[in-house]
Design a protein around this motif. Sequence first.
Motif: not given
Length: 418
Positions: A167, A313, A182
């Motif tokens: 990510h 997100n 996350g």
Amino acid sequence: MTEPALNTSASSSTAPISESNPGKLVSAAALAKPFIDSITEQITQRVKDGKSRPRLVGILATPSPPSIAYAEWTKKACESVGMEFDIWRTWDQAPGEEPPSEDDKKPGLEDDVEDLIIAANADPSVDGIMVYFPVFGGRQDTYLSQIIKPSKDVEGLSFSFAWNLYHNVRWIAPSQLGGAPGSTAEGNPANGGAHDHSLGTDDVVPSGMVKGILPCTPLGIVKCLEAMQVYDRSLPYGDRLRGKTITVINRSEVVGRPLAALLANDGARVFSVDLGSTQEFSKRAYTTSSEEDKENEDDREASQAVKEARRRNAAQRLRPHHIVRPLPSSSTSLESCLAQSDVVISGVPSANFKVPTSQIRQGATCVNFSSEKNFEKDVRTKAGMYLPSVGKMTCTMLQRNLLRLVEAKGMVEDGSGR
């Protein structure tokens, strides 16, 4: 922690490559030297400041000759820069005694390895842990790698580090190190994720943050490419491979896939080639509006829950990350990928596999990270630069990761980390 100056001696001649004028042969040891010098200086300063030397433990589960040789080589390399390195074995072996046969795997080996990992996790004098895989292979090895405490995971294999890599999370607050995938974030600036000076560059770490921990071989290859001037430093940080097309032949979870993601996150178009399939890794555009999100979605219609999750997100991300799409085998043969590629990176563990020199684009940069030679002997008649191995840089990135973890630990202890 300041990045060492890049070794620019690897740049190639502008004269056409030919049998009489072969491409440059590049040494990983030469590329790694500035990093080794920097690591040595930092440890020397730590000792002068009354701090302990970083201590790494390597766990040998089986008496595999290659694993034993690698462990001894790593020990020597770490001690040469001032680190402490201990080898913990699952078997008894007196000094000077030969190890037992590799075939003599004893019952309960998985419990033995697990006990050593747990003991190293709990030992405050141990700063880093690595296990010499494979032990059993498959999911058993994945389980063993995941019980290593993330704050001691020098190989960057924990799921939390993998999430950050995929990510494109480049900076971590020491207090977040090893958090659930996350849960780590670089921040949430009011400008919706646009870069500013406070987000840092490869040379400047944002206040109270540390660099993320990445797998050693993919990170080592990236650093080699930077030193070979494949990265364009005139472009913004995080986009210095823009305009480059790269083929990575290998899609293992340890090297090939994370490497493709790292290169794509830096702006490259990456063909990830493996047995029976080709995938394209490319950079995902940063979007916030629903219309832009809609334009960048896959062909399939996402559910409302997925769309809402994406919006939530996106608010936590400062920079775009890669996307992956499968490519039809009919139009994406290895030959087709090679013809388009400025860089070819191969790591196929087979003596029978060779990248055909005739298919390599004239002047391309070629890198081999397999224990086997994946390129034909005449590769330099087409390649502008050829790096036949990356082992020295991989070991150096292991040491670099250990220093990152030690730095993060110190920042948590003295309250200087976020």
